[in-house]
Every structure is written in C-alpha cells, then in structure tokens.
Design a protein around this motif. Structure first.
Motif, short mmCIF file in Angstrom:
data_model
loop_
_atom_site.label_atom_id
_atom_site.label_comp_id
_atom_site.label_asym_id
_atom_site.label_seq_id
_atom_site.Cartn_x
_atom_site.Cartn_y
_atom_site.Cartn_z
N ASP A 1 45.14 42.06 38.50
CA ASP A 1 45.45 42.77 37.25
C ASP A 1 46.13 41.82 36.26
O ASP A 1 45.76 41.75 35.08
CB ASP A 1 46.38 43.96 37.51
N ASP A 2 47.11 41.12 36.74
CA ASP A 2 47.87 40.17 35.92
C ASP A 2 46.96 39.04 35.42
O ASP A 2 47.02 38.65 34.25
CB ASP A 2 49.02 39.61 36.77
N TYR A 3 46.10 38.58 36.29
CA TYR A 3 45.19 37.49 35.92
C TYR A 3 44.21 37.93 34.84
O TYR A 3 43.92 37.18 33.89
CB TYR A 3 44.45 37.00 37.16
N PHE A 4 43.69 39.14 34.96
CA PHE A 4 42.74 39.60 33.95
C PHE A 4 43.39 39.70 32.57
O PHE A 4 42.77 39.36 31.55
CB PHE A 4 42.13 40.95 34.33
N ILE A 5 44.62 40.15 32.50
CA ILE A 5 45.35 40.20 31.23
C ILE A 5 45.42 38.80 30.63
O ILE A 5 45.22 38.60 29.42
CB ILE A 5 46.76 40.80 31.42
N GLY A 6 45.68 37.81 31.51
CA GLY A 6 45.71 36.43 31.05
C GLY A 6 44.37 35.97 30.50
O GLY A 6 44.29 35.32 29.45
N LEU A 7 43.28 36.31 31.21
CA LEU A 7 41.94 35.92 30.77
C LEU A 7 41.60 36.56 29.42
O LEU A 7 40.97 35.92 28.56
CB LEU A 7 40.90 36.36 31.81
N MET B 1 40.00 52.66 44.09
CA MET B 1 39.39 51.36 43.82
C MET B 1 40.46 50.27 43.89
O MET B 1 41.51 50.39 43.24
CB MET B 1 38.75 51.36 42.43
N ASP B 2 40.22 49.21 44.70
CA ASP B 2 41.24 48.17 44.82
C ASP B 2 41.23 47.26 43.60
O ASP B 2 40.35 47.32 42.74
CB ASP B 2 41.11 47.40 46.13
N LYS B 3 42.23 46.38 43.54
CA LYS B 3 42.42 45.56 42.34
C LYS B 3 41.27 44.58 42.10
O LYS B 3 40.95 44.29 40.93
CB LYS B 3 43.76 44.82 42.42
N TYR B 4 40.66 44.08 43.15
CA TYR B 4 39.54 43.15 42.96
C TYR B 4 38.33 43.88 42.39
O TYR B 4 37.61 43.34 41.54
CB TYR B 4 39.19 42.45 44.26
N GLU B 5 38.08 45.10 42.84
CA GLU B 5 36.97 45.89 42.30
C GLU B 5 37.18 46.17 40.81
O GLU B 5 36.25 46.10 40.01
CB GLU B 5 36.82 47.21 43.08
#
Length: 258
Positions: free
Chosen positions: A44-50, A1-5
């Motif tokens: 991945d990094d962005y989701f941690i931020g969110l 599964m890629d990072k966007y998925e």
C-alpha cells in the motif's frame, strides 16, 4: 483481498500493466525486494510512492521488465539464425525480409539483427521493427552507447566496423541505428504487426504464466506470414508446439503449421 492483490489492481489502473500475467511467486518476490530497498513498509505504502513520484515509477517499470541483454546473446543460436534460418527465409521471399524484435530492451538484439543482415543486404534495404513496454530502455537503445562487456560475443568484424570507442564505452554507428524503428508495445494487450518473416522474442516468456504464454503464442502465430519464423530464448523451448499450430524448424526456432 490481500495487499498484493490490491497492489496489482492499482498498478494495472495506473500504468496499464497487468501483473496477473506474470508468475506470482517470482514477481511478488522481486517487487517485495524493490519496495524494501526503497524503504517502504508494504505494498500500500509503495503504491502511494509510485503514484506520486515519477522517478520511482520509472524505476519500477524498468525493474519489472527485467532489461538484461547483450549483443549476439547465445552465439550458437545466432549462428543457426545466420547460416540456416535467414537463408531459408530469403529463398522463399523475393522481397526484403520483414523483421520484428519483440521486447527489444536496450537495443542489443535489434542492432545485432541489423549487423547480421548486413552480410546479406545493403544497410539501406534493412529495416527492423523493435518494440518494448519500457520507454526508458528504448531511450537507451536510441542513444546507442554500450559497455565493452555487452559486446563480448559480437563478431570481431562488426565491432571494428560499426562501433567507435568513447572513453570506456562503445557507440554504435548512426548507419546501424537508422535501420531500426522503435515503438512502445505491451505484448499482452497491444495489436501485433502482420506478415512478419522473423519474430525474435527471447528471454521474456519465462516470466509469464502459462495463460499468458498461450495468448502470446496465438498472437505470434497470427503475426507471422506463412513462411515466418519465431525465434525464442535458450530457456524458452516450446513444449508441444503443435498445440499452438507451430512446429520446430530448428531448436528454439518455430514455424507456422499451415
């Protein structure tokens, strides 16, 4: 599964918004632009931020829901609504009209509806349900403060009657605001109100996949009463509406096939 998925899955678990219903290329491009602007290296990094920053999450939701609006957007359609559709609905109803502004954004559409309806009913008899997934946008709607540019298409009489100028902005009157009830709603997941005379859902479905549109058309059909009308945006004409048990009453206006 890629990072966007993985990102889509995580977002759905975090805020209950399923990005699979949105057009993939368009949405992925928008989110990629947003994460780059905020100096994140990847999804991945962005989701941690969110997950860890409420302000960042609110910015994401606001950007995701694409809040672009103005009063009387596409004036020629509002002209048809006032001169043809409302008259037709009134002829078939002995009670007041039940109206729902779906995806109401920052309030320009429901307030436009109230002002237009004031040509037919006293304000005390007008009630419009306004819903959106974005609570920040609805907070702006409840505040009722708008730029001069957003009022460009508004009939002159309404601007003079229902707005007061405050420095460089315009505040809508409390009498108009009292006619609108705001509620948070995810169109794809939440239950719709019933027995509606007029649903306005404009400039929203262009961002959804065909599967999502199919779901929405079905839900709108069930939400309308037998004489009800669905009002869509200028780029959202429904192809083969009969497939969805709808038929064109006018361009961009659809009624149920009983």
């Amino acid at each position: 599964m890629d990072k966007y998925e993985i990102f889509k899955k995580n977002v759905n678990e975090l805020i209950n918004i399923d990005l699979n219903y949105y057009k993939e290329k368009q949405m992925k491009r928008r989110i990629s632009s947003l994460l780059t602007r905020n100096s994140f290296k990847d999804f991945d990094d962005y989701f941690i931020g969110l997950k860890n920053n409420r302000d960042l999450l609110e910015q994401f939701i606001n950007y995701l829901t694409i809040n672009v609006s103005e009063f009387y957007r596409n004036p020629s359609q509002w002209d048809v609504l006032e001169k043809d559709i409302i008259h037709s609905l009134m002829a078939k109803n002995k009670r007041g009209l039940k109206i729902w502004s779906a995806a109401c954004s920052t309030g320009e559409e429901p307030y436009s509806l109230v002002m237009m309806l004031s040509n037919f009913f006293p304000l005390k008899d007008i009630k419009v349900l306004a819903t959106d997934i974005d609570e920040e946008a609805m907070s702006k709607a409840k505040l009722g403060l708008y730029s001069e540019k957003s009022l460009a298409n508004l009939p002159r009489g309404f601007k003079e009657k229902y707005f007061s100028k405050i420095e460089g902005s315009y505040r809508i009157s409390e009498d108009i605001k009292k006619c609108v009830e705001y509620k948070k709603m995810d169109l794809l997941k939440d239950r719709f109100p019933s027995n509606i005379d007029l649903i306005t859902c404009r400039n929203v479905m262009i961002y959804f996949t065909e599967d999502a549109k199919e779901l929405l058309y079905s839900k709108f059909y069930n939400s309308l009463n037998d004489n009800g009308i669905l009002f869509v945006g200028s780029t959202e004409q429904i192809i083969m509406p009969e497939k969805h048990k709808l038929k064109a009453a006018r361009t961009f206006f659809y009624e149920k096939i009983i």
